[in-house]
Write a protein that holds these residues in place. Structure first.
Motif, short mmCIF file in Angstrom:
data_model
loop_
_atom_site.label_atom_id
_atom_site.label_comp_id
_atom_site.label_asym_id
_atom_site.label_seq_id
_atom_site.Cartn_x
_atom_site.Cartn_y
_atom_site.Cartn_z
N ASP A 299 -6.14 4.06 14.90
CA ASP A 299 -6.23 3.82 13.46
C ASP A 299 -4.92 4.36 12.87
N LEU A 300 -4.10 3.45 12.37
CA LEU A 300 -2.75 3.82 11.91
C LEU A 300 -2.81 4.77 10.72
N HIS A 301 -3.82 4.60 9.88
CA HIS A 301 -3.88 5.40 8.67
C HIS A 301 -4.53 6.77 8.91
N PRO B 122 1.46 -10.79 10.08
CA PRO B 122 0.48 -9.69 9.94
C PRO B 122 -0.98 -10.16 9.98
N THR B 123 -1.20 -11.48 9.89
CA THR B 123 -2.59 -11.94 9.95
C THR B 123 -3.03 -12.14 11.40
N CYS C 182 4.35 -7.26 5.92
CA CYS C 182 2.99 -7.14 5.39
C CYS C 182 2.46 -8.45 4.80
N ASP D 265 5.94 4.25 5.24
CA ASP D 265 5.85 5.57 4.62
C ASP D 265 6.71 6.61 5.32
N TYR E 178 9.12 6.45 12.03
CA TYR E 178 8.31 6.86 13.17
C TYR E 178 9.19 6.86 14.43
N ASN F 58 0.81 -1.22 0.00
CA ASN F 58 0.00 0.00 0.00
C ASN F 58 0.84 1.26 0.00
N ALA F 59 2.16 1.13 0.26
CA ALA F 59 3.06 2.27 0.19
C ALA F 59 4.45 1.75 -0.13
N LEU G 60 0.42 -4.00 10.95
CA LEU G 60 0.24 -3.44 9.60
C LEU G 60 -0.95 -4.08 8.89
N GLY G 61 -1.17 -5.36 9.14
CA GLY G 61 -2.27 -6.06 8.49
C GLY G 61 -3.64 -5.60 8.94
N TYR G 62 -3.69 -4.80 9.99
CA TYR G 62 -4.97 -4.32 10.52
C TYR G 62 -5.01 -2.80 10.59
N ASP G 63 -4.03 -2.12 9.98
CA ASP G 63 -3.96 -0.66 10.01
C ASP G 63 -4.11 -0.13 11.43
#
Lengths: 219, 463
Positions: free
Chosen positions: B233-235, B261-262, B461, B146, B149, B85-86, B195-198
């Protein structure tokens, strides 16, 4: 006729090229399939990704088709070539920041992401000269001239459809093979820097177009 | 700067990272506790058993400023660069991002040309951080898909809120504060994500004022230190939920989410319970879209004579385990727990995260125990603190200093700094490597990072 075959062939070839680029969507679809452990999740993601790509290409294609119908071809080609070369320069000068979205993106978010990804990569611009070359020229003082824009619009849409279908086929096939057979370990070996290849293709397309346009102008 | 192929140390999945070749070098921060104007340094330790300098410091890079305290550091890029996604797969893992928890500098070290001699390539001045993010005391680094952090304890004034800011991973400029809507989150310590769940998770310690002069006994007994974790919410950068471990749990530190990530669960440690001085490990997990948390391990305090204890513990006649770091192996199978007070490293099998099983205990140092090591004679102090697990899960490295103001309270006679290595039985159980004991003398050692990545440096990811 030969030129037309060549143009449609280019649309398909560029479709394959875009579809094979991991950053254009197949990898995202694979990741979502792996996350949900379902093949259907891969397919569910591919459709909005293809639609977003079609949207990005469509904007440019329709503009190119309309310009191609109303302006002399050499002028359009020169202009398209110049835009391509400028865009290439901008891509080299500005570091490439990829658009980002949620990992668990819904269909709308996927489509928007794909639209932005294709736009940022100049996917549509690559097609502009091909579409401009396909557009029938307006014969001066013709009584059909009023119908031409709609004709070229149809042609633009058809071009986008053919390109997207090719892109979708390449993307789906790649996603399927990676999801089912190869696994993501191929990324380390196979994910060569497509961005660099894009720059080369963009620059090449720009040079050829610009050259063809100039040649037409001075002839 | 872009490479032709992805960095070979980026692994799409934790499964593939487990197959990575063994690390040959470890990077360790060396802290000067003497206040004599000598700067802190990044040390390079040879961890290749076939090398003639095995177990020795083979490189030292001093910081270009003094008066700080190096703490946790990380890489500019890691496996998350492969996230779809990035995607930024052609950035290299080459820079160590080294924040200073006291002076608020952030130093960038380039390890590419000679990995044993990291070069200082940039220092981000405290003012840039104050102005761009209004944060201070940066301390933990994670490479996100992205950007880089980094977390910070609080504001330049020494209060809260503490939180996270972002560095651009090309220019290393402070981009600004990460949080958009933080709700009532005020205290901050660690952060990591699914990451798999934002989803972002953050934990709570105390503001700079509450930690920089040692633990404040009155505020501790009043339960003023952190006892919650936050789900974000990470995003969208918004807090969704706070999970309270209970007011008697004080100081909620290291977050270790599952690498797969699952899987939507992870472990966090509570340093001390006001009820009985025990430390505990808690499991957060997602159930029907809701995040929950429950205690899965409790480690009791050990009774002790008053004259064996530092002043701060005399009234309690006990040594608390003071679990201050935990680490989860890349296959999510073993959780390693550092008991800095009692001087133990514990290994739990967490194949079933709800029911950890104790599979190994090693003793070294400790407030009362002062256990030794096969490579040196005599008792040792300090205790297992920053623990790092190799990618393949076969080797553990740890150091013995926590944080200078707290070192002084719990080990008032000073700490002899050291780093040790542990060999792991893949089916459970551990033993000290008798040939590996890095002696830092009167200097202290804290965070360790392994060349090419380790169990707490990368996120993935793909399962």
């Amino acid at each position: 006729m030969g030129q037309e075959v060549w143009a449609w062939g280019s649309l398909v070839a560029l479709g394959f090229f875009h579809g094979l680029n991991p950053a254009m969507g197949w990898l995202f679809a694979v990741a979502l399939g792996l996350q949900e452990r379902r093949l259907s999740a891969v397919f569910r993601a591919l459709v909005p990704i293809a639609l977003g790509h079609a949207g990005a290409v469509g904007v440019v294609a329709i503009a190119a088709a309309l310009l191609g119908a109303t302006l002399p071809r050499p002028v359009v080609l020169t202009g398209a070539g110049a835009v391509l070369l400028l865009f290439t320069g901008w891509r080299i000068w500005r570091r490439t920041r990829h658009p980002r979205t949620r990992f668990r993106a819904n269909a709308l978010q996927l489509a928007l992401w794909s639209f932005l990804m294709a736009t940022a990569h100049g996917a549509g611009l690559m097609l502009a000269p091909v579409i401009a070359a396909l557009t029938p020229q307006t014969p001066p003082m013709s009584e059909h001239s009023l119908h031409l824009p709609s004709q070229s619009l149809t042609l633009g849409i058809l071009a986008v459809a053919v390109h997207t279908l090719a892109m979708f086929s390449a993307m789906t096939l790649t996603a399927l093979v990676v999801y089912r057979e190869l696994g993501v370990q191929i990324l380390n070996r196979a994910w060569f820097n497509v961005d660099l290849v894009w720059i080369v293709v963009l620059a090449g397309t720009g040079l050829i177009t610009f050259g063809a346009g100039l040649y037409g102008l001075v002839r | 700067m872009a490479t032709w192929r992805p960095d070979p140390t980026f692994y799409p999945s934790p499964r593939l990272a487990m197959k990575a070749p063994p690390e040959k070098l470890a990077y360790v921060v060396r802290i000067n506790p003497n206040g004599d104007g000598r700067p802190d340094a990044m040390c390079v330790v040879d961890v290749d058993p076939s090398s003639s300098t095995y177990g020795e410091v083979v490189g030292v890079t001093e910081m270009p400023y003094t008066g700080g305290e190096l703490h946790h550091f990380g890489w500019n890029a890691c496996s998350s660069m492969l996230c779809p996604n990035a995607p930024h797969p052609h950035v290299e893992r080459r820079y160590l991002v080294v924040p200073d928890i006291r002076s608020s500098h952030i130093t960038l070290l380039d390890t590419k040309d000679d990995p044993t001699a990291p070069r200082v390539v940039k220092v981000i001045e405290p003012e840039e951080l104050y102005e761009r993010a209004y944060y201070a005391r940066p301390h933990t680094v994670h490479c996100g898909p992205d950007g880089i952090y980094i977390s910070a304890f609080g504001t330049p004034e020494g209060d809260g809120p503490g939180g996270i800011f972002i560095l651009d991973h090309d220019t290393f400029e402070v981009l600004g504060r990460w949080e958009i809507d933080r709700g009532d989150q005020y205290l901050h310590y660690d952060f990591w994500w699914h990451l798999g769940y934002d989803t972002m998770i953050t934990s709570e310690w105390g503001t700079p004022r509450m930690v920089e002069n040692g633990v404040l006994g009155e505020e501790l007994l009043a339960g003023k230190y952190g006892h919650r974790i936050h789900i974000w919410d990470l995003h969208r950068r918004r807090r969704l939920q706070a999970l309270d471990l209970g007011p008697e749990q004080q100081m909620i530190l290291e977050l270790r989410p599952a690498h797969d990530p699952t899987k939507a669960y992870g472990f966090v440690n509570s340093v001390v319970s006001l009820k009985d001085l025990s430390s505990s490990i808690w499991l957060w997990y997602r159930h029907n879209g809701e995040w929950k948390i429950q205690k899965v391990i409790e480690i009791p305090a050990e009774p002790a004579e008053e004259d064996q204890l530092p002043d701060i513990l005399k009234p309690f006649k006990a040594v608390p385990p003071l679990v201050a770091d935990i680490d989860l192996s890349v296959d999510d199978r073993f959780l390693y727990v550092s008991c800095w007070g009692t001087g133990e490293l514990r290994q739990y099998d967490v194949s079933n995260p709800f029911e950890p099983k104790l599979t190994g205990v090693l003793q070294i140092g400790g407030i009362v125990r002062r256990a030794g090591h096969p490579a040196v004679s005599g008792p040792l102090n300090g205790g297992p603190q920053m623990v790092e697990v190799s990618r393949d899960g076969r080797r553990i490295y740890f150091t013995n200093s926590l944080y200078l103001p707290w070192d002084a309270q719990f080990y008032p006679d000073g700490i002899r700094g050291w780093m040790v290595k542990v060999d792991v039985d893949p089916e459970g159980g551990m033993s000290f490597d008798p040939n590996f004991f890095v002696d830092f003398g009167d200097q202290r050692a804290h965070q360790i990072r392994l060349q090419g990545g380790d169990a707490s440096s990368d996120s993935y990811c793909y399962p």
